[in-house]
Design a protein around this motif. Sequence first.
Motif, short mmCIF file in Angstrom:
data_model
loop_
_atom_site.label_atom_id
_atom_site.label_comp_id
_atom_site.label_asym_id
_atom_site.label_seq_id
_atom_site.Cartn_x
_atom_site.Cartn_y
_atom_site.Cartn_z
N SER A 1 2.03 5.19 1.94
CA SER A 1 2.07 5.91 3.22
C SER A 1 1.66 7.37 3.09
N GLU B 1 0.58 4.69 12.22
CA GLU B 1 -0.48 3.87 11.65
C GLU B 1 -1.84 4.07 12.32
N SER C 1 0.86 -1.17 0.00
CA SER C 1 0.00 0.00 0.00
C SER C 1 0.91 1.23 0.00
N GLU D 1 -6.88 -2.14 1.01
CA GLU D 1 -6.62 -2.57 2.39
C GLU D 1 -7.83 -3.30 2.98
N THR E 1 -1.00 -3.29 10.01
CA THR E 1 -0.58 -2.30 9.03
C THR E 1 0.70 -1.64 9.51
N ASN F 1 3.94 1.17 8.42
CA ASN F 1 4.63 2.11 7.54
C ASN F 1 6.02 1.58 7.24
N ARG G 1 2.62 -0.06 4.10
CA ARG G 1 2.43 1.27 3.51
C ARG G 1 3.79 1.85 3.18
#
Length: 277
Positions: A102, A114, A100, A137, A212, A214, A150
């Motif tokens: 960020s 997050e 994904s 997501e 999830t 980063n 992310r």
Amino acid sequence: MRVLVAGATGVVGRQLVPRLEAAGHEVVGISRRGPRPVDVLDAEAVRRAVAGAAPDAVVHQLTDLGGADGAANNRVRVEGTRNLVDAAREAGVGRIVAQSISWAYAPGDAPADESVPLDPTEEPPRSRVVAGVRALESAVAGLPEAVVLRYGILYGPGTWYAPGGAVAAALAGDPGARFLGSTAADGSVSSFVHVGDAAEAAVRALEWPPGTYNVVDDEPAPGHAWLPVLAEALGVPAPGRTEGRAPWARGAVNAQARALGWVPVRPSWRTGFADRG
């Protein structure tokens, strides 16, 4: 572990496959090009590919960025992800690691962790980007062991930010340069990550708790700081500094991924942009 990599010939996939193999995993790669061509928008083709591979885990690195077409990339995020998740579920696969971004967080002054929600904006074109991320997501979360990575803005071999790439062309004044991003030397904050560090995170994420994360370097920075450094590394003119800032352009922090043992080899764009590896 037997791992299916969707997007195996992309800029992250090319770095990821050898790392997975070096870690002892058996890898099956699929992409639109290469020895196992699969159109991710063809649900039946994806179902056959995943069933045939019989993986223990799926790693989703699918994008459609070659033509800098945001709508095409969004379609992959929405429809492609849905097809891949449905195929994984049908094949009995519970673990997925998915790419994904960020920079879809709600506006704010500090770099986002997050816990910050995705941007609720209804203003296009950003609303379409965030909707695609939200759909990706949400679909991935339908599997019991879903890990979402992310990524920061990717740089390194094969990216728009590589020598000779689209960003270099844009900074050099080429009106035909096409990429999804900005060359504004203003106060808008970005977070970067080298493709090698992104790939290493994906390998490690096969063992991470669902959630999830980063995956960004250690130094979120405004455009007026990082663009001159990038321009020097690319050997092109640096843009003049401008004022203003996009409220959503806030960068992100990587504390959660670091807590699980991921440490970027290139912790800052300051030295990473000039690294040709």
